[in-house]
Design a protein around this motif. Sequence first.
Motif, mmCIF file in Angstrom:
data_model
loop_
_atom_site.group_PDB
_atom_site.id
_atom_site.type_symbol
_atom_site.label_atom_id
_atom_site.label_comp_id
_atom_site.label_asym_id
_atom_site.label_seq_id
_atom_site.Cartn_x
_atom_site.Cartn_y
_atom_site.Cartn_z
ATOM 1 N N ARG A 147 1.927 -54.856 -0.873
ATOM 2 C CA ARG A 147 2.893 -55.942 -0.184
ATOM 3 C C ARG A 147 3.757 -56.641 -1.407
ATOM 4 N NH1 ARG A 147 1.631 -61.223 -0.921
ATOM 5 N NH2 ARG A 147 -0.395 -60.762 -1.083
ATOM 6 N N LYS A 194 6.861 -54.809 -2.596
ATOM 7 C CA LYS A 194 7.830 -54.985 -1.514
ATOM 8 C C LYS A 194 8.513 -56.432 -1.652
ATOM 9 C CE LYS A 194 5.910 -52.100 2.152
ATOM 10 N NZ LYS A 194 6.931 -51.286 2.231
ATOM 11 N N LEU A 217 2.846 -52.914 7.119
ATOM 12 C CA LEU A 217 3.338 -52.502 5.569
ATOM 13 C C LEU A 217 4.139 -51.312 5.444
ATOM 14 C CD1 LEU A 217 -0.059 -53.550 3.572
ATOM 15 C CD2 LEU A 217 2.119 -54.689 3.572
ATOM 16 N N TYR A 242 -2.202 -53.887 9.873
ATOM 17 C CA TYR A 242 -1.714 -54.521 8.917
ATOM 18 C C TYR A 242 -1.046 -53.256 7.957
ATOM 19 C CZ TYR A 242 -1.119 -57.180 4.579
ATOM 20 O OH TYR A 242 -0.458 -57.735 3.254
#
Length: 461
Positions: free
Chosen positions: A27, A30, A69, A65
Amino acid sequence: MQNFEEAQTLEITYDAKERGMMLREIRKKKGKRMEDFEDANISRGTIGNIENGKKHVTEQKVKYYCKKLGIDYKALPKLIQQRRQQLDEYHDKILSDLNKIELVIDSLKDNTGLKMLKKMKAPPQLSSVVDFLKGKTYIYLNEPDKAEKYLKRVIKAVNRNVDNVIACAYNELGKIRYYQNHLVEAVQYTDQGLESFQAKEGRKFIYYTLLSNKILYLDKLGRSIEAEELCQKVWKERDKIDHMSVLLNLYDLRGNFLQKRRKYDEAIKLISEALELARTNQQNYRAVELLITLGSIYMEKNEFENAEHCLKIALKLKNKLKNAYLFTTVYVKMGELYMQQGKLDEAKKTLQHAIKNKGRKANISKFVKALTFFGDCNALQNNTEEAIKYYLNALNLAKHHMLQKQELEILKRLGVAYLKTKKKEEYHQTLDSFFRLHVQLNEKEGGVFQCVTETNPISHK
């Protein structure tokens, strides 16, 4: 409902925490916040629980999740495997870099290594190695309190014992106590180091380093029989020692025990063999220590020319080494040699070099000895008042640093000087102090706190 354990594969086993850490890293790469992935199906709190490795989160939420992602849930084992390999490679690279910094620390003995460590971004698993190197640097900088702070952090982090760094930290703590003349604590730290040693870890030489230092500390505590027995035991295992500095120190210790038994020829042969090893392996520091020992043996044999030759060769190595305190020992021993020959002016000139080299607290006993010998020279030249000044200076330092055996010798010299100058009051005060200290030392169990002599404990280099 599928739980976490059921989601494991046969190829790789991992826990929720490791998986969560990897998802957090993805995460962050990103450039996103948890809030950026929040929607009607998954809350920020659930995302936080996943990344923190909370097991009560359903696998459906984890799958969702992963989808958010942009990664395949089924690819998690492979991604985790790749992450582990990357972490291992990064760990090995950082450890290699830390080993290079340690080389700088041992070579320069200044704060250059500290500056390099500040720029390092070591993973938590290697924090103990970083703390150890900081502690080691502060020892070189003669800041024992700061050194202790970092070394004690190392021994508390039992789950981060990389390359026997805990045993190394105990070794350094033992050395600090040795130089502070707290020999019982030095032995205790050394024993703890031996207990913490792990044969399968790196820095295997620290095991024999600790044993050699224990021999030294026991000998200085007056437990000479125990020390010599341990030395004989370690000597039989010398073929297992693959660290040259440690091996040469063992030669030096054994040579000292042979000297005490007045087996001079055997001791000379042994130390000469060690000197050849030191020469061929460029162990200049150990060579100086061995030359001091050899010179001392020749002095006891009254072979003064040979003794002077050894000590002068040791001084020629001065420019090769930054350990000024080591050469204080050479100057003191040479001053003693000249005194034995009645060359008092040469003795005083030589002892002045030792006095100028005071610097390190680690060598305070040698500084005290230099002052005492300088007083002796003046006394022998009938400069009694001048001798008293040096004796008093030496006495104050010996008291302050708890060098009680040296204090006793100085009090004896002072008493003679006061008697010669007819200072009755000072004489009786000195006589009283001498008697009280003599009784105190005799009452101590397990020997007295003796002064530090030529042999120095081994570092873990």
